[in-house]
Design an enzyme around this catalytic site. Structure first.
Site, short mmCIF file in Angstrom:
data_model
loop_
_atom_site.label_atom_id
_atom_site.label_comp_id
_atom_site.label_asym_id
_atom_site.label_seq_id
_atom_site.Cartn_x
_atom_site.Cartn_y
_atom_site.Cartn_z
CE1 TYR A 163 0.91 0.13 4.36
CE2 TYR A 163 -1.41 -0.23 4.85
CZ TYR A 163 -0.10 -0.06 5.27
OH TYR A 163 0.16 -0.08 6.62
CD GLU A 164 -0.61 5.12 1.75
OE1 GLU A 164 -0.62 5.94 0.83
OE2 GLU A 164 -1.59 4.92 2.49
N GLY A 165 1.42 2.90 -2.69
CA GLY A 165 2.26 2.75 -3.87
C GLY A 165 3.11 1.51 -3.75
#
Length: 590
Positions: free
Chosen positions: A433-435
């Site tokens: 997550y978050e890229g």
């Protein structure tokens, strides 16, 4: 039940022996003397150990439940959240104008590491709120700040970020959520978002969602995206809560880990929202939150592994298995403890040397952020360059470290009652997550290296060069400085390869981007270990501090430089192999 001990001694070493924070001349740093930081860290550590750690396993087992449209968190979370609020921990580094304590960012990161190690899923409720607070603080109008920030600083209201939709994650230009302007200046938001961490819960009175959506006239792709404040409950002019907004939870995702955090499908049905920042410039405002979140996820990556490592050490000292090859070390017992065996030592040293280097890198980045907040453009550029490295490398290696810790337990590590599988499962999300980390590598090579004409990566090279020159004739030269020089040369060679080949064959650069992210990460940790070694040696030479601690620090650093840092040679060879080995097969040949 797994244990956790707050590593306050190591944090104090980084803050005062390496970074020398109280003499840094930055706003708020004058107050950070040893006694003050010790008091803050000890109090946070006590909360982490006594309140949050016992809830980690039960939270994992119980998870969150959606009942009649309301999300219920696990038993004990509400009391723990209240204790977090009562202690002022949610407000530590927030603006005093809105009820914050105004401490530097580095103190928020230090306490945050302990809270994540103790209970990652729990800490996400306040961590995401801090990111939403930062976005509103940076881009909001005075009226928006006055309305939302005091309650978010105290975590009476919590916050989220809403980007992902069922058909788009990384490619946000494909999002379909719409914002229709209204005569009163508000917008009606309609669409669905997924994977929304802390999307709804029973820990706060209100949830303030920051939602990406497309308003009319914005054009295609990310250029047409705007960011909106969409509260769960509408807020009256006097600050009291009004009626329920048109936002609801469609489902709680069933995940591999972080079960105690409510990861929600959020449905927006003509929900009332207000523009945050400029119209059609939503990505710029959202990146304020995303960049903070990416650094926070990098911290999560190693902080979860810190707890896993501590438990592995305890197990290795207690578990009796086999005899030391050089002779019995526990002759009165039926076997020797695991820790006598060289391969167990190798595993624990891999873990220890990574984790302490990762902590130093995270603290240094926080120090750079504090410099950037004071107007230092060079520090801002450098932390921007390091952000994908911190997010990608520390989470990849953090997950590997959690797996190594689990492996120390053998078969018992695979059994839920020992708690090691939770550390592995929780750490796994940090790589996604978050890229996702592949995207972080592409961002590093495709955008960050060339930012400001390559100024910031060149500054990093010069920083390493100057450090090596300053310390090249001392007692640490052979063990620390020469290995760091070699790693830096590998990093520079990889950068030059991209410069020479990237324009004519972009695949040549992008095929090596992941390896480059790790090469950069290893070199950065090499620099961190060299800096810590210089500080430890100086303390020993001066006869100050704990000699055993300093000697242990040097021995751990020597291990990293000898056994981990040489990975840069392999990573450079992979990069220089170019695109051909990667792109050789047609799609139907896989």
């Amino acid at each position: 039940m797994p244990i956790y001990h707050a590593p306050t001694r190591d944090m104090q070493f980084i803050l005062h022996d390496v970074l020398n924070v109280s003499q840094a001349g930055l706003p708020g740093y004058d107050d950070l003397d040893r006694d003050f930081t010790e008091a803050v860290l000890d109090a946070a550590g006590k909360l982490a150990q006594d309140v949050l750690t016992p809830l980690n396993a039960t939270g994992d087992q119980q998870g969150c439940v959606l009942e009649n449209g309301v999300v219920r968190t696990p038993e004990g979370f509400d009391a723990a959240f209240q204790a977090m609020k009562d202690g002022g921990w949610t407000a530590l580094d927030c603006d005093p104008e809105y009820g914050g304590q105004g401490m530097p960012y580095i103190m928020g990161l230090a306490t945050g590491e302990m809270f994540v190690s103790a209970n990652m899923a729990f800490n996400m409720y306040q961590g995401l709120t801090h990111g939403a607070y930062s976005a509103i603080h940076t881009h909001g109008t005075p009226e928006q700040k006055a309305m939302y920030l005091p309650k978010m600083v105290s975590c009476d209201w919590t916050g989220t970020m809403n980007l992902t939709e069922p058909h788009c994650g990384t490619d946000l230009g494909l999002l379909r959520t719409r914002a229709e302007p209204q005569d009163d200046g508000s917008y009606l938001i309609t669409g669905q978002k997924i994977f929304i961490s802390a999307g709804d819960h029973d820990l706060s009175e209100n949830v303030i969602h920051l939602v990406l959506a497309k308003a009319p006239g914005g054009g295609e792709g990310t250029r047409g995206i705007s960011l909106f404040i969409v509260p769960k409950f509408l807020v009256n002019e006097d600050g009291s809560l009004g009626e329920r907004n048109g936002v609801s939870v469609g489902n709680i995702e069933h995940k591999m880990g972080i079960h105690a955090n409510s990861t929600c499908v959020m449905n927006y049905d003509a929900a009332k929202g207000w523009l945050l920042g400029d119209l059609h410039k939503g990505m710029r405002a959202m990146f304020t939150m995303m960049n903070e979140a990416r650094l926070g996820v990098g911290l999560q990556g190693y902080a979860v592994a810190v707890a896993a490592y501590q438990n592995a050490v305890e197990y290795a000292k207690d578990r009796l298995q086999g005899r030391a090859v050089t002779g019995a070390e526990n002759p009165s017992g039926p076997a020797d403890p695991l820790i006598v065996h060289p391969d167990i030592r190798r595993s624990l040293m891999d873990q220890k040397s990574f984790l302490e280097g990762a902590r130093m890198l995270a603290f240094w980045a926080a120090h750079l952020i504090d410099k950037a907040h004071s107007g230092d453009a060079d520090a801002d550029g450098l932390v921007g360059l390091l952000t994908p490295v911190i997010k990608g490398f520390l989470t990849d290696k953090g997950f590997d470290t959690a797996v190594l810790a689990q492996q120390v337990y053998g078969g018992h590590g695979y059994i839920e009652e020992h708690g090691m599988s939770q550390f592995v499962r929780d750490a796994r999300i940090t790589m996604i997550y978050e890229g996702a980390n592949g995207v972080q590598a592409l961002d590093l090579v495709g955008r960050k290296l060339a930012t400001d004409g390559g100024k910031h990566v060149l500054a990093f090279f010069e920083m390493v060069k100057a450090f090596c020159k300053e310390n090249g004739d001392g007692p640490l030269a052979a063990d620390f400085i020469e290995p760091l020089k070699a790693a830096s040369k590998d990093l520079q060679a990889a950068t030059m390869f991209f410069m020479q080949n990237g324009m004519k064959n972009p695949n040549a650069a992008l095929s090596g981007s992941y390896d480059f992210m790790h090469l950069f990460g290893h070199t950065a940790l090499g620099l961190m270990w060299a800096r810590m070694a210089v500080a430890a040696q100086a303390a020993l030479d001066a006869g100050t501090g704990d000699a055993d601690f300093m000697n242990t620090k040097l021995a751990t650093g020597r291990y990293y430089m000898a056994r981990q840092l040489p990975m840069t040679r392999t990573l450079l060879a992979r990069i220089e192999s170019g695109a051909d080995p990667v792109m050789a097969l047609d799609a139907d040949q896989f």
